[in-house]
Design a protein around this motif. Structure first.
Motif, PDB file in Angstrom:
ATOM      1  N   GLU A 143       0.829  -1.208   0.000  1.00  0.00           N
ATOM      2  CA  GLU A 143       0.000   0.000   0.000  1.00  0.00           C
ATOM      3  C   GLU A 143       0.863   1.259   0.000  1.00  0.00           C
ATOM      4  N   ARG A 144       1.987   1.198   0.697  1.00  0.00           N
ATOM      5  CA  ARG A 144       2.880   2.358   0.729  1.00  0.00           C
ATOM      6  C   ARG A 144       3.452   2.640  -0.659  1.00  0.00           C
ATOM      7  N   SER A 157       0.831   4.222  -2.711  1.00  0.00           N
ATOM      8  CA  SER A 157       0.617   5.588  -2.226  1.00  0.00           C
ATOM      9  C   SER A 157       1.692   6.523  -2.778  1.00  0.00           C
ATOM     10  N   LEU A 158       2.943   6.043  -2.775  1.00  0.00           N
ATOM     11  CA  LEU A 158       4.040   6.861  -3.304  1.00  0.00           C
ATOM     12  C   LEU A 158       3.884   7.067  -4.806  1.00  0.00           C
ATOM     13  N   ASN A 203       1.078   7.233  -6.484  1.00  0.00           N
ATOM     14  CA  ASN A 203      -0.028   8.169  -6.722  1.00  0.00           C
ATOM     15  C   ASN A 203       0.366   9.607  -6.419  1.00  0.00           C
ATOM     16  N   ASN A 204       1.344   9.808  -5.542  1.00  0.00           N
ATOM     17  CA  ASN A 204       1.785  11.150  -5.163  1.00  0.00           C
ATOM     18  C   ASN A 204       2.760  11.721  -6.186  1.00  0.00           C
TER      19      ASN A 204
END
Length: 87
Positions: free
Chosen positions: A78-79, A82-83, A85-86
């Motif tokens: 998930e991390r 998340s990275l 998507n940022n």
């Protein structure tokens, strides 16, 4: 991973007997100590019992090794997403 089902059955029966015979003692330890015995510790005690008593459990050990190598959560994946998507 090759598992002999007949041997595995015998190994599981032995593990069940050990766990059932020690379950009350562990519950007693939980109430007298400040720290609850973790499930990891209980599995380690089972494997230790097998080693100390020269009980061969190769099939059960293979399953333990496979199960305990799996991550408990998907947080690392998930991390990464998340990275991504940022970015």
């Amino acid at each position: 991973m090759k598992i002999n089902n007949d041997e595995l059955f015998d190994e599981v029966v032995l593990a069940k007997e050990y766990l059932q015979s020690n379950w009350e003692q562990w519950k007693q330890e939980d109430t007298t100590r400040d720290v609850i015995i973790s499930s990891e510790e209980k599995w380690l005690r089972l494997v230790g019992h097998f080693k100390e008593n020269h009980i061969a459990a190769p099939n059960l050990i293979k399953i333990f090794e496979y199960a305990f190598c799996l991550p408990g959560t998907s947080a690392s994946v998930e991390r990464v997403f998340s990275l991504m998507n940022n970015a």
